[in-house]
Design an enzyme around this catalytic site. Structure first.
Site, PDB file in Angstrom:
ATOM      1  N   ARG A  51       1.005  -1.100   0.053  1.00 16.95           N
ATOM      2  CA  ARG A  51      -0.070  -0.089   0.030  1.00 16.95           C
ATOM      3  C   ARG A  51       0.979   1.275   0.129  1.00 16.95           C
ATOM      4  NH1 ARG A  51       1.809   1.927   3.950  1.00 16.95           N
ATOM      5  NH2 ARG A  51       0.743   3.807   3.702  1.00 16.95           N
ATOM      6  N   GLY A  52       0.311   2.437  -0.247  1.00 14.20           N
ATOM      7  CA  GLY A  52       0.916   3.484  -0.284  1.00 14.20           C
ATOM      8  C   GLY A  52       1.145   4.007  -1.650  1.00 14.20           C
ATOM      9  N   GLN A 190      -2.792   3.276   9.767  1.00 15.21           N
ATOM     10  CA  GLN A 190      -1.446   3.087   9.372  1.00 15.21           C
ATOM     11  C   GLN A 190      -0.525   3.902   9.936  1.00 15.21           C
ATOM     12  OE1 GLN A 190      -4.386   3.657   7.755  1.00 15.21           O
ATOM     13  NE2 GLN A 190      -4.188   2.939   5.616  1.00 15.21           N
ATOM     14  N   ASP A 231      -1.612  11.011  -2.626  1.00 12.62           N
ATOM     15  CA  ASP A 231      -2.092   9.846  -3.487  1.00 12.62           C
ATOM     16  C   ASP A 231      -2.279  10.416  -4.941  1.00 12.62           C
ATOM     17  OD1 ASP A 231      -2.662   8.728  -0.770  1.00 12.62           O
ATOM     18  OD2 ASP A 231      -2.486   7.007  -2.181  1.00 12.62           O
ATOM     19  N   ASN A 241      -5.065  12.802  -0.036  1.00 16.14           N
ATOM     20  CA  ASN A 241      -4.426  11.963   0.793  1.00 16.14           C
ATOM     21  C   ASN A 241      -5.049  11.291   1.690  1.00 16.14           C
ATOM     22  OD1 ASN A 241      -1.676  11.003   1.541  1.00 16.14           O
ATOM     23  ND2 ASN A 241      -1.955  12.243   3.462  1.00 16.14           N
ATOM     24  N   LYS A 242      -4.759  10.644   2.633  1.00 19.87           N
ATOM     25  CA  LYS A 242      -5.628   9.656   3.527  1.00 19.87           C
ATOM     26  C   LYS A 242      -6.416  10.462   4.278  1.00 19.87           C
ATOM     27  CE  LYS A 242      -5.183   6.123   3.926  1.00 19.87           C
ATOM     28  NZ  LYS A 242      -6.309   5.321   3.242  1.00 19.87           N
TER      29      LYS A 242
HETATM   30  O1  MRU Z   1      -4.712   3.770   1.747  1.00 18.22           O
HETATM   31  P1  MRU Z   1      -3.176   3.859   1.894  1.00 18.22           P
HETATM   32  O2  MRU Z   1      -2.662   3.296   2.994  1.00 18.22           O
HETATM   33  O3  MRU Z   1      -2.422   3.283   0.664  1.00 18.22           O
HETATM   34  O4  MRU Z   1      -3.196   5.231   1.645  1.00 18.22           O
HETATM   35  C1  MRU Z   1      -1.629   5.824   1.886  1.00 18.22           C
HETATM   36  C2  MRU Z   1      -1.874   7.421   1.958  1.00 18.22           C
HETATM   37  O5  MRU Z   1      -2.576   7.887   2.158  1.00 18.22           O
HETATM   38  C3  MRU Z   1      -0.343   7.920   1.966  1.00 18.22           C
HETATM   39  O6  MRU Z   1      -0.134   9.086   2.587  1.00 18.22           O
HETATM   40  C4  MRU Z   1      -0.110   8.103   0.614  1.00 18.22           C
HETATM   41  O7  MRU Z   1       0.154   7.065  -0.268  1.00 18.22           O
HETATM   42  C5  MRU Z   1       1.481   8.955   0.390  1.00 18.22           C
HETATM   43  S1  MRU Z   1       2.832   7.741   0.847  1.00 18.22           S
HETATM   44  C6  MRU Z   1       3.447   7.402  -0.734  1.00 18.22           C
END
Ligand code: MRU
Length: 346
Positions: A51-52, A190, A231, A241-242
């Site tokens: 993920r990320g 996370q 993202d 972003n998250k």
């Molecule tokens: O749902 P996830 O855990 O994949 O979300 C990740 C995030 O929101 C990170 O902040 C984002 O991907 C940036 S890190 C490269």
């Protein structure tokens, strides 16, 4: 980055197998998950074994590579088109997926060898861009700084080094005395699980804080700056972003705290003019109503934590408007979140 003294990336290839650190089991178990087929790689992205934005972008490139390896020259382009659709639909918000699949598909129109080298390049560049983000972002961090971060934007999320965490590692490695406030980041935690684990591995002083404590610490002047990942960054600087990032940005603005987004240029989507056009991934309600952790016998266990029978909503991301963002830290330097600065960067 190192785990118990051994160097690891979050995701890599071994022959035709995509290998990745199993992030759903961290921090309780450290395991390498192996995907032998494109379908297995897509499943791993969807279920967040990897993920990320950066790591799933690399996974997308490697999924295309698996397709190249299993295709004849005469069905190569057709198979890559189908693989691209499959990969892009696994998680809709992060643009790094389509960035990776598009790059490999375009290269395959030139030659098979070029497509193979592009598939590897996506992951390798992501790691190098994380390193450079660290170098540029370190300039923003003063000795003694207290930094807040949200979700996990560390090396687990960006193949190596990280985006938001890269400047933190660089500052720490250069001897600065820093402290990190880690938002737990419900519903999947996370921050509490992955960012805290990463910082622990590296020895960076930190504390996990409840998601709803950020504004409190800001009001107490405990936070000097906030750095988050991204993202998808729209052409005007609006940033997905998250979920929960937007609330933090609003609080940071209120308390005059610099709020930085750290991301490689592969996360900037010039085809999306503003944040309203970014598709927000909706995930299952069980992520909100159940929690996974270790029981007394050290077994991974799911427990229900919400009223049985109640419905839950689970948007995975939100969009922070550009006017709440102080700057974007990229591998090419730090820019203003505006159409003009973003265009100049490209
Ligand atoms: O749902 P996830 O855990 O994949 O979300 C990740 C995030 O929101 C990170 O902040 C984002 O991907 C940036 S890190 C490269």
């Amino acid at each position: 980055m190192k785990v118990n003294g051994q160097h690891f990336r979050a995701i890599w290839m071994e022959k035709e197998i995509v290998c990745m650190i199993e992030q759903n089991k961290l921090p309780f178990e450290f395991e390498v998950h192996r995907c032998k087929t494109l379908d297995e790689t897509c499943f791993a992205i969807k279920t967040m074994i990897t993920r990320g934005a950066g790591s799933i972008g690399a996974a997308g490139g490697y999924g295309m590579l698996q397709t190249i390896y299993s295709s004849d020259q005469n069905n190569l382009l057709n198979n890559l088109h189908k693989a691209k659709q499959k990969i892009d639909s696994t998680r809709p918000t992060a643009v790094n997926l389509s960035y990776a699949t598009n790059r490999v598909l375009q290269a395959a129109k030139v030659s098979r060898d070029f497509a193979i080298s592009e598939a590897f390049a996506v992951g390798d560049e992501c790691a190098e861009h994380g390193r450079l983000i660290g170098v540029h972002g370190n300039e923003l961090i003063k000795n003694g700084a207290n930094i807040e971060t949200h979700c996990n934007a560390g090396w687990l999320a960006l193949v190596d080094y990280g985006s938001a965490l890269a400047p933190i590692y660089e500052a720490f490695n250069s001897g600065k005395n820093i402290f990190v406030y880690v938002d737990e980041t419900r519903p999947r935690s996370q921050g509490a699980r992955l960012t805290a684990w990463e910082l622990n591995q590296h020895g960076v002083p930190h504390a996990i804080i409840p998601d709803n404590a950020g504004a409190h610490y800001m009001s107490q002047k405990k936070i000097d700056l906030m750095i988050v990942g991204a993202d998808r960054i729209a052409a005007n600087g609006d940033t997905a972003n998250k979920i929960g990032t937007l609330e933090k940005a609003i609080a940071a603005k209120y308390y005059n705290i610099p709020f930085y987004v750290a991301a490689p240029t592969s996360t900037i989507d010039l085809n999306t003019s503003d944040g309203n056009l970014i598709q927000i991934e909706e995930r299952g309600e069980e992520e909100v109503t159940f929690f996974t952790g270790l029981n007394n016998n050290s077994e991974l266990t799911e427990i229900q934590i919400a009223s049985p029978g109640s419905k839950a909503l689970n948007p995975a991301f939100d969009v922070t408007p550009a006017n709440l963002i102080t700057g974007i830290i990229t591998e090419k330097g730090i820019i203003k979140p505006s159409l003009e600065s973003i265009k100049k960067l490209f």
